[in-house]
Motif scaffolding. Sequence first.
Motif, short mmCIF file in Angstrom:
data_model
loop_
_atom_site.label_atom_id
_atom_site.label_comp_id
_atom_site.label_asym_id
_atom_site.label_seq_id
_atom_site.Cartn_x
_atom_site.Cartn_y
_atom_site.Cartn_z
N VAL A 191 -3.88 4.64 -6.38
CA VAL A 191 -4.55 5.17 -5.19
C VAL A 191 -4.14 4.35 -3.96
N GLY A 192 -4.05 3.04 -4.13
CA GLY A 192 -3.62 2.18 -3.02
C GLY A 192 -2.21 2.51 -2.55
N ILE A 193 -1.31 2.72 -3.50
CA ILE A 193 0.07 3.06 -3.15
C ILE A 193 0.11 4.40 -2.42
N GLU A 194 -0.58 5.38 -2.95
CA GLU A 194 -0.59 6.70 -2.31
C GLU A 194 -1.21 6.63 -0.91
N PHE A 195 -2.25 5.82 -0.76
CA PHE A 195 -2.88 5.66 0.55
C PHE A 195 -1.90 5.02 1.54
N LEU A 196 -1.17 3.99 1.09
CA LEU A 196 -0.18 3.37 1.98
C LEU A 196 0.95 4.32 2.31
N GLN A 197 1.35 5.14 1.35
CA GLN A 197 2.37 6.13 1.63
C GLN A 197 1.86 7.14 2.67
N TYR A 198 0.59 7.49 2.57
CA TYR A 198 -0.01 8.39 3.56
C TYR A 198 -0.05 7.73 4.94
N LEU A 199 -0.48 6.46 4.99
CA LEU A 199 -0.58 5.77 6.28
C LEU A 199 0.76 5.61 6.96
N THR A 200 1.78 5.28 6.19
CA THR A 200 3.10 5.08 6.81
C THR A 200 3.76 6.40 7.17
N GLY A 201 3.36 7.47 6.51
CA GLY A 201 3.96 8.77 6.79
C GLY A 201 5.36 8.91 6.24
N ALA A 202 5.79 7.91 5.47
CA ALA A 202 7.16 7.94 4.95
C ALA A 202 7.29 8.88 3.76
N ARG A 203 6.23 9.03 3.01
CA ARG A 203 6.26 9.88 1.82
C ARG A 203 4.99 10.69 1.74
N GLU A 204 4.99 11.65 0.85
CA GLU A 204 3.82 12.49 0.66
C GLU A 204 2.88 11.85 -0.35
N ALA A 205 1.63 11.76 -0.02
CA ALA A 205 0.62 11.27 -0.95
C ALA A 205 0.21 12.42 -1.86
N ASP A 206 0.14 12.16 -3.17
CA ASP A 206 -0.06 13.25 -4.12
C ASP A 206 -0.99 12.81 -5.25
N ILE A 207 -2.01 13.60 -5.53
CA ILE A 207 -2.96 13.31 -6.60
C ILE A 207 -2.28 13.35 -7.97
N ASP A 208 -1.24 14.17 -8.11
CA ASP A 208 -0.51 14.23 -9.38
C ASP A 208 0.10 12.87 -9.71
N ASP A 209 0.63 12.19 -8.69
CA ASP A 209 1.19 10.85 -8.90
C ASP A 209 0.12 9.89 -9.40
N VAL A 210 -1.07 9.98 -8.82
CA VAL A 210 -2.18 9.11 -9.25
C VAL A 210 -2.51 9.38 -10.72
N MET A 211 -2.59 10.65 -11.09
CA MET A 211 -2.92 10.98 -12.48
C MET A 211 -1.84 10.49 -13.44
N LEU A 212 -0.58 10.69 -13.08
CA LEU A 212 0.52 10.29 -13.96
C LEU A 212 0.65 8.76 -14.02
N ASN A 213 0.45 8.08 -12.90
CA ASN A 213 0.50 6.62 -12.91
C ASN A 213 -0.61 6.05 -13.78
N THR A 214 -1.79 6.63 -13.69
CA THR A 214 -2.92 6.17 -14.51
C THR A 214 -2.63 6.42 -15.98
N LEU A 215 -2.04 7.55 -16.29
CA LEU A 215 -1.62 7.82 -17.67
C LEU A 215 -0.61 6.78 -18.14
N GLY A 216 0.29 6.40 -17.26
CA GLY A 216 1.27 5.36 -17.59
C GLY A 216 0.61 4.03 -17.89
N ALA A 217 -0.39 3.65 -17.09
CA ALA A 217 -1.11 2.40 -17.34
C ALA A 217 -1.83 2.46 -18.69
N ALA A 218 -2.41 3.61 -19.01
CA ALA A 218 -3.08 3.78 -20.31
C ALA A 218 -2.07 3.67 -21.44
N LEU A 219 -0.90 4.28 -21.28
CA LEU A 219 0.15 4.18 -22.28
C LEU A 219 0.60 2.73 -22.46
N GLY A 220 0.75 2.03 -21.35
CA GLY A 220 1.14 0.62 -21.40
C GLY A 220 0.11 -0.23 -22.14
#
Length: 168
Positions: A121-150
């Motif tokens: 969520v922090g990464i997506e928020f910073l991406q939103y603030l900088t405007g350099a990339r699109e913030a996406d809830i799918d990324d949050v879900m997949l990243n969280t899944l990755g942490a669970a897998l790890g």
Amino acid sequence: MIRIDYPTFLLPALVLWIFWRRNKYHDVGRELWVNLFFLYGLGVAYVTFFPLTIRVSTLRHVNLIPFVEMKWLLYRPIVAVMNLGGNVVMFAPLGFFLPLLGGRRFQSFVKTTGAGLLLSVGIEFLQYLTGAREADIDDVMLNTLGAALGYWLYLLWQRRTTTQEKRP
């Protein structure tokens, strides 16, 4: 618009890291894991932010509707698999390193996965603030899944090393 390239970020980060870790070599094995975790963090920063372009305009885009970006599975499966797999794989080391290095604090699935969620969520928020990339809830879900897998991989690794230590 301000543009910061990765080497401009990397050099000060490495200098600060070396300065901070200069007297912390108590356990060589642990230091190896800590430094691998730091290198992993640099890799995540590289993939998620660089080249860092800070836009002054107010045009920002955020997707808060789950599974919108995953629709690409139907239209461009190779791109979708790279995106899905990349987000999961990028956070799997976090789920492994946190319980390994975080002591009792991250010995539970919920705390480790929650930390992955918050970092994402922090990464997506910073991406939103900088405007350099699109913030996406799918990324949050997949990243969280990755942490669970790890975390699951950490449990397997822990069980294997514990079993090997018990053998005569």
